[in-house]
Write a protein that holds these residues in place. Structure first.
Motif, PDB file in Angstrom:
ATOM      1  N   UNK A 114     114.576 -23.269 166.494  1.00  0.00           N
ATOM      2  CA  UNK A 114     114.108 -23.698 165.809  1.00  0.00           C
ATOM      3  C   UNK A 114     113.720 -25.097 165.399  1.00  0.00           C
ATOM      4  N   UNK A 115     112.876 -25.851 165.608  1.00  0.00           N
ATOM      5  CA  UNK A 115     112.522 -26.688 164.915  1.00  0.00           C
ATOM      6  C   UNK A 115     112.056 -27.462 163.493  1.00  0.00           C
ATOM      7  N   UNK A 116     110.971 -26.702 162.676  1.00  0.00           N
ATOM      8  CA  UNK A 116     110.278 -26.941 161.481  1.00  0.00           C
ATOM      9  C   UNK A 116     110.935 -25.653 161.050  1.00  0.00           C
ATOM     10  N   UNK A 117     110.954 -25.994 159.559  1.00  0.00           N
ATOM     11  CA  UNK A 117     110.760 -24.415 159.457  1.00  0.00           C
ATOM     12  C   UNK A 117     110.249 -24.413 157.424  1.00  0.00           C
ATOM     13  N   UNK A 118     109.128 -23.781 157.169  1.00  0.00           N
ATOM     14  CA  UNK A 118     108.049 -23.983 155.945  1.00  0.00           C
ATOM     15  C   UNK A 118     109.206 -23.084 154.894  1.00  0.00           C
ATOM     16  N   UNK A 119     108.988 -23.692 153.958  1.00  0.00           N
ATOM     17  CA  UNK A 119     109.695 -22.421 153.129  1.00  0.00           C
ATOM     18  C   UNK A 119     108.707 -22.629 152.029  1.00  0.00           C
ATOM     19  N   UNK A 120     107.583 -20.849 152.222  1.00  0.00           N
ATOM     20  CA  UNK A 120     106.698 -20.202 150.974  1.00  0.00           C
ATOM     21  C   UNK A 120     107.272 -20.144 150.012  1.00  0.00           C
ATOM     22  N   UNK A 121     106.983 -20.891 148.329  1.00  0.00           N
ATOM     23  CA  UNK A 121     107.426 -19.846 147.159  1.00  0.00           C
ATOM     24  C   UNK A 121     105.123 -19.223 146.953  1.00  0.00           C
ATOM     25  N   UNK A 122     105.469 -18.059 146.503  1.00  0.00           N
ATOM     26  CA  UNK A 122     104.366 -17.340 146.533  1.00  0.00           C
ATOM     27  C   UNK A 122     104.065 -16.712 145.207  1.00  0.00           C
ATOM     28  N   UNK A 123     102.486 -15.722 145.373  1.00  0.00           N
ATOM     29  CA  UNK A 123     102.291 -15.081 144.518  1.00  0.00           C
ATOM     30  C   UNK A 123     101.060 -13.852 145.021  1.00  0.00           C
ATOM     31  N   UNK A 124     101.517 -12.887 145.258  1.00  0.00           N
ATOM     32  CA  UNK A 124     101.337 -11.927 145.797  1.00  0.00           C
ATOM     33  C   UNK A 124      99.636 -11.454 145.187  1.00  0.00           C
ATOM     34  N   UNK A 125      99.529 -11.685 143.966  1.00  0.00           N
ATOM     35  CA  UNK A 125      98.111 -11.903 143.129  1.00  0.00           C
ATOM     36  C   UNK A 125      97.392 -13.021 143.529  1.00  0.00           C
ATOM     37  N   UNK A 126      98.052 -14.073 143.610  1.00  0.00           N
ATOM     38  CA  UNK A 126      97.665 -15.292 143.717  1.00  0.00           C
ATOM     39  C   UNK A 126      96.254 -15.542 144.637  1.00  0.00           C
ATOM     40  N   UNK A 127      95.219 -16.313 144.556  1.00  0.00           N
ATOM     41  CA  UNK A 127      93.862 -15.547 145.770  1.00  0.00           C
ATOM     42  C   UNK A 127      94.414 -17.186 146.649  1.00  0.00           C
ATOM     43  N   UNK A 128      95.210 -18.232 146.171  1.00  0.00           N
ATOM     44  CA  UNK A 128      94.692 -19.582 146.476  1.00  0.00           C
ATOM     45  C   UNK A 128      95.978 -18.499 148.003  1.00  0.00           C
ATOM     46  N   UNK A 129      97.494 -18.016 147.531  1.00  0.00           N
ATOM     47  CA  UNK A 129      98.301 -17.304 148.089  1.00  0.00           C
ATOM     48  C   UNK A 129      97.346 -17.127 149.796  1.00  0.00           C
ATOM     49  N   UNK A 130      96.500 -15.904 148.907  1.00  0.00           N
ATOM     50  CA  UNK A 130      96.003 -14.844 149.886  1.00  0.00           C
ATOM     51  C   UNK A 130      94.924 -15.714 150.809  1.00  0.00           C
TER      52      UNK A 130
END
Length: 600
Positions: A450-466
């Protein structure tokens, strides 16, 4: 908060100045007799046989000005709990300076009037008019940096508190104990409503008006009630829960605009801000553009004929007020600033130097609103009042001129240099680098090479993450050399099902099925009960709750690394270790990935 205050007060200075000039022109015009006649017109209320009546000037001074002092009470309460007055080291210097700015002008005045008929007017030169001061600082412009404005605003707040104490202790008439008892009972009733958390505006308005009448009859000046009620109004910092719910409501409205959504978003946003701040926002324009200018119109109309000016030139009252404002304020504030700095009691905001501080001390000699107010309390003879008011006009004008000259001389000599960053309000500086590099324990989706790594900090109940979930899937398809790492950051106070959902995902990870559970959870965000989670686990063939303590430790570790990396909400992305601060849409993130791919 400070910038809004500066804009409102400085912007209203021209209105206040215009009202003052109108009053002077009216009182000195061929129709000057109508000035006093107008303000002596009686107006009142009647309840059956009971009648309550005041002349127009007293309605302004004792009625309108109560709202002005209520606003001061709100400002004091806010600054003590959340603002400039919370930091004792920043408070110490302007507080001592304000005390010096009260004592020295009073001493200067009494040096000329002690034992004479004007002795009671020693309170006239002690107060600073914030609106006029900020108006002068607006004219000064770049010579007066933002930290000095913050310093002078803090000084003005303490100055207001001290002036109120002076009014309460030294300018209270003979007390009527029955009326005072009724006022105390009404104040206790208001405190009780507050304690019981009963928020009915009509009840507070009715009790507040009755309290004002009782205080007026008691002999205590009713404007003090404005201060007391302002201090009682709730003030609090927005909680994380309220901010997040407000943000979600706004986001839902932007995704699906509707009248119902707009009303809900408005309610949630409003609820995130304390009643104190909302009242300040509503009342401040009325106070600045109506109440204080009307007060000036009612009280600044001084006759400036030859006889009045001749008396003023030789009057110890006029001279005492002028010297108290011009010299007493300057010396008192300068000494009150030097002493705590010398004794290391406190510090100054920003990178202030003495050229700025002395200019601020000089313009603080502009005393108008509260000074005129005290004139009406200290003197009954209109001729003596006229002499004191002339002193206020002359002393304030000379103080403004002196401050402008000091700022200009200091600037020309290079004594007013402050770095641009000193004008910024203090904010939390969040890290921009990912503190925990991607390791073998992370959940990774995408190619090994890979060239790019995206690390996502998320919440399964968060509508924005959804909403971000399908975007991330499309990004991985669009950029085949990009991989995605998901870390847990459940917003526990607002999303009660976020931690159980994260546990279910970690449980699935035991059997190598994290991403299957991850996709299921985001596809069914509205259904995250324990029964729902058990059903999803059964669908993909995993145990829903193995080794819960270990899974909780893993989730807690993700949260710790997120907070250390500056994560404060979800979703938060890091692209190749740098926090992404753009829009959470496909094109914006895709551009950021493209830029990361092009970097060596």
């Amino acid at each position: 908060m400070l910038r809004a205050f500066f804009r409102t007060e400085a912007g209203s200075t021209s209105v206040l100045l215009g009202a003052t000039l109108v009053a002077l022109l009216w009182a000195n015009s061929p129709w000057g007799d109508t000035y006093e006649a107008f303000w002596r017109i009686q107006a009142g209320l009647s309840f059956g046989e009971a009648e309550f009546s005041l002349d127009l000037r007293h309605w302004v001074d004792d009625g309108f000005m109560t709202l002005f002092f209520f606003l001061i009470g709100l400002e004091i309460s806010y600054e003590v709990r959340l603002g400039q007055l919370t930091d004792r080291r920043l408070l110490a210097v302007p507080a001592v300076a304000a005390f010096g700015g009260l004592v020295v002008p009073a001493v200067v005045y009494l040096a000329l009037n002690a034992g004479g008929p004007g002795a009671g007017g020693w309170g006239v030169p002690i107060a600073t008019d914030t609106a006029f001061v900020l108006g002068v600082l607006a004219v000064v412009g770049a010579r007066c940096p933002e930290p000095l404005r913050a310093f002078l605003l803090t000084l003005a707040i303490v100055d207001d508190v001290l002036a109120i104490i002076v009014i309460a202790v030294f300018y209270t008439e003979d007390l009527s104990l029955p009326a005072l008892f009724v006022a105390a009972a009404l104040l206790a009733a208001i405190v009780m409503l507050r304690w019981l958390k009963i928020w009915r505006a009509p009840a507070y308005i009715a009790l507040g008006f009755a309290l004002w009448v009782a205080t007026l009859e008691s002999g205590v000046h009713p404007t003090l009630i404005g201060i007391a009620l302002g201090v009682l109004v709730f003030v609090y910092a927005p909680s994380e829960y309220k901010l997040l719910t407000a943000g979600e409501a706004v986001h839902e409205f932007t995704a699906d605009p509707s009248a119902r959504g707009a009303r809900r978003a408005a309610r949630k946003v409003q609820a995130a801000v304390s009643v104190n701040e909302r009242l300040q926002l509503r009342i401040s324009p009325w106070s600045s553009y109506l109440i204080v200018p009307v007060f000036a119109l009612a009280n600044a109309g001084v006759v400036l004929d030859a006889e009045a000016l001749r008396r003023a030139v030789t009057s110890p009252i006029t001279i005492g007020v002028v010297l108290g404002l011009l010299l007493g304020k300057f010396a008192g504030i300068a000494l009150g600033t030097w002493l705590p700095l010398r004794l290391k009691w406190g510090v100054l905001p920003g990178n202030l130097v003495w050229g700025q501080l002395l200019g601020g001390a000089a313009v603080s000699g502009i005393g108008f609103t509260v000074s005129l107010f005290i004139v009406g309390l200290a003197f009954e003879d209109p001729a003596v009042q006229s002499q004191a008011k002339i002193g206020i006009l002359v002393g304030s004008s000379l103080s403004a001129l002196a401050g402008w000259l000091i700022f200009r001389m200091a600037w020309d000599r290079g004594g007013v240099c402050a770095p641009p960053e000193a004008a910024l309000e203090p904010v939390e500086e969040l890290p921009v680098l990912l503190t925990e590099p991607v390791g073998p324990a992370d959940h990774v989706r995408g190619p090994v090479v890979h060239k790019v790594t995206i690390v996502e900090y998320g919440d399964f109940e968060c509508p924005y993450c959804g909403r971000l979930h399908p975007i991330m899937q499309e990004l991985l398809d669009r950029h085949p050399t990009t991989r995605l790492v998901f870390r847990h950051f459940p917003l526990r106070t607002i999303h009660p099902r976020a931690v159980p959902a994260a546990l279910a995902a970690e449980s699935a990870a035991t059997d190598g099925k994290f991403w299957e559970m991850h996709d299921l959870l985001f596809a069914n965000q509205r259904f995250l009960t324990d029964g729902d989670l058990a059903r999803y686990a059964a669908e993909i063939g995993v145990d829903p709750w193995p080794d819960v303590p270990a899974r909780l430790d893993r989730i807690g570790h993700d949260e710790e690394t997120g907070r250390a990396s500056g994560v404060r909400g979800t979703p938060t992305l890091f692209i190749n270790g740098l926090r992404y601060q753009g829009g959470m849409d496909l094109e914006s993130i895709s551009r950021a990935i493209g830029e990361a791919e092009r970097r060596p």
